[in-house]
Design a protein around this motif. Sequence first.
Motif, mmCIF file in Angstrom:
data_model
loop_
_atom_site.group_PDB
_atom_site.id
_atom_site.type_symbol
_atom_site.label_atom_id
_atom_site.label_comp_id
_atom_site.label_asym_id
_atom_site.label_seq_id
_atom_site.Cartn_x
_atom_site.Cartn_y
_atom_site.Cartn_z
ATOM 1 N N GLY A 88 -1.015 -6.332 4.243
ATOM 2 C CA GLY A 88 -2.211 -6.108 3.110
ATOM 3 C C GLY A 88 -1.997 -4.813 2.634
ATOM 4 N N VAL A 89 -1.856 -4.925 1.689
ATOM 5 C CA VAL A 89 -1.737 -2.877 0.552
ATOM 6 C C VAL A 89 -3.548 -2.341 0.484
ATOM 7 N N SER A 90 -4.057 -3.180 0.406
ATOM 8 C CA SER A 90 -5.719 -2.688 -0.170
ATOM 9 C C SER A 90 -6.988 -3.494 -0.159
ATOM 10 N N CYS A 91 -7.422 -2.864 0.194
ATOM 11 C CA CYS A 91 -9.313 -3.101 -0.205
ATOM 12 C C CYS A 91 -10.587 -2.286 0.044
ATOM 13 N N ILE A 92 -10.853 -2.644 -1.119
ATOM 14 C CA ILE A 92 -11.892 -2.792 -2.058
ATOM 15 C C ILE A 92 -13.226 -2.596 -2.071
ATOM 16 N N ASN A 93 -14.308 -2.247 -1.194
ATOM 17 C CA ASN A 93 -15.594 -2.607 -1.440
ATOM 18 C C ASN A 93 -16.409 -3.135 -2.520
ATOM 19 N N PRO A 94 -16.997 -4.101 -2.781
ATOM 20 C CA PRO A 94 -18.301 -4.321 -3.612
ATOM 21 C C PRO A 94 -19.324 -3.421 -4.200
ATOM 22 N N CYS B 117 -3.920 -11.259 -5.095
ATOM 23 C CA CYS B 117 -5.284 -10.582 -4.909
ATOM 24 C C CYS B 117 -6.435 -11.621 -4.455
ATOM 25 N N ALA B 118 -7.286 -11.301 -3.709
ATOM 26 C CA ALA B 118 -8.175 -12.032 -2.267
ATOM 27 C C ALA B 118 -9.432 -11.592 -2.576
ATOM 28 N N ARG C 229 -5.781 -11.857 7.272
ATOM 29 C CA ARG C 229 -5.658 -12.891 6.067
ATOM 30 C C ARG C 229 -6.381 -13.565 5.901
ATOM 31 N N ARG C 230 -7.024 -14.474 7.230
ATOM 32 C CA ARG C 230 -7.794 -15.411 7.847
ATOM 33 C C ARG C 230 -9.435 -14.858 6.851
ATOM 34 N N TYR D 294 -10.249 -17.165 -0.574
ATOM 35 C CA TYR D 294 -9.728 -17.036 -1.789
ATOM 36 C C TYR D 294 -8.787 -15.901 -2.692
ATOM 37 N N TRP D 295 -7.884 -16.539 -2.255
ATOM 38 C CA TRP D 295 -6.777 -16.248 -3.280
ATOM 39 C C TRP D 295 -6.361 -16.516 -4.686
ATOM 40 N N GLY D 296 -5.272 -15.282 -5.439
ATOM 41 C CA GLY D 296 -5.237 -15.728 -7.046
ATOM 42 C C GLY D 296 -3.492 -16.325 -5.942
#
Length: 127
Positions: free
Chosen positions: A47-53, A96-97, A111-112, A116-118
Amino acid sequence: QVQLVESGGGLVQPGGSLRLACTATGLPVELYAIGWFRQAPGKEREGVSCINPRDGATYYADSVKGRFTASRGDAEHTNYLQMNSLNSEDPAIYYCAARPDCSGTMYWALRREYPYWGRGTQVSVSS
């Protein structure tokens, strides 16, 4: 059908910058968190990053804190990862996912939890 497409990868010199984009179709992206992952040859995907919606809260791997910035773009269905001060540890395929929520510091990089993944975009760093 959900589709995530990454773009913006390429070759950059050490210390340089790239901006990756993740464009989503078939998905209400304003309701989904977008994660960024990378996989170097012979290594696990990390994982590199995540941003909430909703609140825009962001999470980063320690190795990229202060150098990478995730953001939600003005353009509909597009999110970005700004990568600065790239170094020899950063070359990888970047993916991205999407998932409903980053779910905090402990779980955003699982990851699990991303259904959805690119297909990824290559980032190379070389002088």
